[in-house]
Design an enzyme around this catalytic site. Structure first.
Site, PDB file in Angstrom:
ATOM      1  N   TYR A 235       0.830  -1.184   0.022  1.00  0.00           N
ATOM      2  CA  TYR A 235       0.031   0.085  -0.108  1.00  0.00           C
ATOM      3  C   TYR A 235       0.899   1.031   0.060  1.00  0.00           C
ATOM      4  CZ  TYR A 235      -4.324  -2.782   1.216  1.00  0.00           C
ATOM      5  OH  TYR A 235      -5.401  -3.222   1.503  1.00  0.00           O
ATOM      6  N   ASP A 263      -7.021  -0.538  -5.176  1.00  0.00           N
ATOM      7  CA  ASP A 263      -8.538  -0.540  -4.927  1.00  0.00           C
ATOM      8  C   ASP A 263      -8.979   0.085  -3.848  1.00  0.00           C
ATOM      9  OD1 ASP A 263      -8.116  -2.393  -3.046  1.00  0.00           O
ATOM     10  OD2 ASP A 263      -8.707  -4.096  -4.526  1.00  0.00           O
ATOM     11  N   HIS A 347     -11.321  -6.022  -3.484  1.00  0.00           N
ATOM     12  CA  HIS A 347     -11.181  -6.276  -2.106  1.00  0.00           C
ATOM     13  C   HIS A 347     -11.831  -6.759  -1.313  1.00  0.00           C
ATOM     14  CE1 HIS A 347      -7.688  -4.064   0.115  1.00  0.00           C
ATOM     15  NE2 HIS A 347      -8.231  -4.485   1.149  1.00  0.00           N
TER      16      HIS A 347
END
Length: 467
Positions: A235, A263, A347
């Site tokens: 991330y 996402d 996700h």
């Protein structure tokens, strides 16, 4: 190193001067508060107290050596000297409760979920299980596979089947990998290390979550075989230097690729998770009513664009996978940017509710950009996969491999650990092998759209796109 008294530590219980004790050592975390990935209040509730239980419920002890400099250690303190945080800690224990079912009695992945619901503490269950808003995307991801039928072939004299394939050049025994899932310690004390043990014994690849309970070095050391593939999720942090350090650490540790997740520029509204934390807030006014997911994701940058891939290539030569593709247009853009793989994913229904199922996105690609199928860019898919037939449907429609997240976490629960995960993998393996025989194929490369009827799901594919 000097022994500290309770009074000395308790004096440092504010944002301006914050000390915490972890496993008998007292740390000055004043300068670390605002950079803590879980948010400042997680540390402040432990100010001047023993934070061991809070820390151990989420982290491996090795993380202390990476997050805090040796100079932050102020001294040591005798056990049970300090008050502990009043936070209710998810604990993985079956002591004092009935024994969990024997592993042999669990015959499908749904069985593991039922056990997990019974044995996980409420906060851990909510964090793992919850989806966004009304959880429509979470449910529809699984239902999409039920809208695709198989077209078995008979009289093929199948004596054996070969389920092997490769993910980014790494051989695996099944077209299945472990998706990145945060805080596996909620499920078992060995966390991601237990998953690594199972992956190695069963020949699977593992993608280590950015918010892993364990360091990548610890997970690498726990592997059952020296060459089993371990990929690192990324991330992008608001502080880009932290992301750069994570990538460089992963490369030094021997990771086989970087899977950048795109996402979730903001965290989905996971109401089950948030509701439980509001209950904690009612009991303890020092708590903020945020779910575990929102706290853990507070450091994610919402401001990245496609240029992040250029930045990533500038700091590593590892293969890059973009995780979170949800439409054919972005799949094509990823291909044009030269990534080695994409993950069709919403996700697990945890980000934007009513986002279309990943399997529908795969059908979009088949219809509007078929050149991506079988190209140099591998296509992975996750979300809602619970059966060997689901795996085969995805492969037949063009996926290279599928990822499972929640099921592998659930397989760790109730003390099962690595053996539970191995049991779950072998259940999938048996289902895949048996259904390959039903389809009349001996290897994965023989699977194709001719073996499925996707007409019911094709009706959900968007009518037109502009590439």
């Amino acid at each position: 190193m000097s022994f500290l008294t309770r009074e000395e530590v308790e004096k440092h219980s504010t944002r301006e001067s914050c000390w915490v004790a972890i496993h008998g050592s007292v740390y000055d975390v004043t300068d670390f508060i605002d950079s803590h990935p879980g948010g400042a209040h997680v540390i402040l509730r432990c100010a001047g107290k023993d934070a061991t239980a809070d820390f151990d419920s989420v982290h491996d002890k090795e993380l202390l050596l990476q997050a805090l400099a040796p100079s932050t250690v102020k001294g040591i303190i005798q056990p049970d000297t300090l008050a502990q945080s009043t936070r209710t800690h998810p604990q993985v224990s079956v002591e004092g409760s009935k024994a969990p079912p024997p592993l042999a009695s669990l015959i499908n992945l749904h069985d593991f979920e039922k056990v997990a619901q019974e044995y996980l503490p409420p906060h851990a269950w909510a964090y793992y299980f919850s989806g966004a808003d009304d959880e429509i995307s979470k449910r529809e991801g699984q239902k999409a596979y039920q809208k695709v039928s198989l077209r078995p072939r008979i009289l093929r004299s199948i004596r054996s089947v070969d389920t092997t394939t490769s993910i980014l050049g790494k051989p695996v025994s099944l077209p299945v990998y472990m998706s990145p899932t945060g805080i596996a310690k909620f499920a078992h004390p060995d966390g991601e290390c237990a998953l690594a043990v199972a992956a190695g014994h069963e020949g699977l690849a593992q993608v280590l979550a950015n918010s892993s309970s364990m360091t990548i070095e610890a997970v690498q050391a726990a592997r059952a075989t020296p060459n089993q593939p371990l990929f690192q999720q990324l991330y992008v942090n608001k502080d880009i230097e932290k992301s750069e350090e994570l990538v460089r650490r992963a490369e030094r540790a021997g990771a086989s690729g970087i899977w950048v997740t795109v996402d979730s520029p903001v965290v989905g509204k996971r109401e089950m998770d948030e509701r439980l934390n509001l209950e904690v807030q009612t009991k303890d006014s020092s708590e903020k009513g945020q779910g575990v997911a929102k706290i853990m994701a507070s450091s994610i940058s919402p401001f990245i664009d496609w240029d992040i891939l250029t930045w990533l290539r500038g700091i590593t030569s590892l293969p890059v996978v973009v995780k979170g593709i949800q439409c054919v247009e972005d799949a094509v853009l990823a291909y044009q940017h030269g990534v080695q793989g994409i993950v069709l994913s919403n996700h697990g229904g945890r980000s934007q509710d009513t986002a279309q199922p990943p399997l529908v996105t795969l059908l979009e690609i088949r219809r509007y950009a078929p050149f991506l199928i079988g190209s140099k860019m591998q296509i992975f898919i996750d979300g809602g996969i619970r059966r060997g037939t689901d795996v085969l449907k995805a492969i037949a429609l063009g996926a290279t491999a599928v990822g499972l997240g929640r099921p592998f976490l659930f397989s760790l629960v109730a003390g099962y650990g690595a053996e539970g995960t191995r049991r779950a993998i072998n259940i999938l393996r048996q289902e895949i092998e048996a259904n390959m025989v039903f389809l009349g194929v001996t290897q994965l490369s023989e699977l194709g759209p001719h073996l499925v009827n996707s007409m019911r799901l094709e009706r959900d594919v968007v009518g037109s796109v502009k590439l």
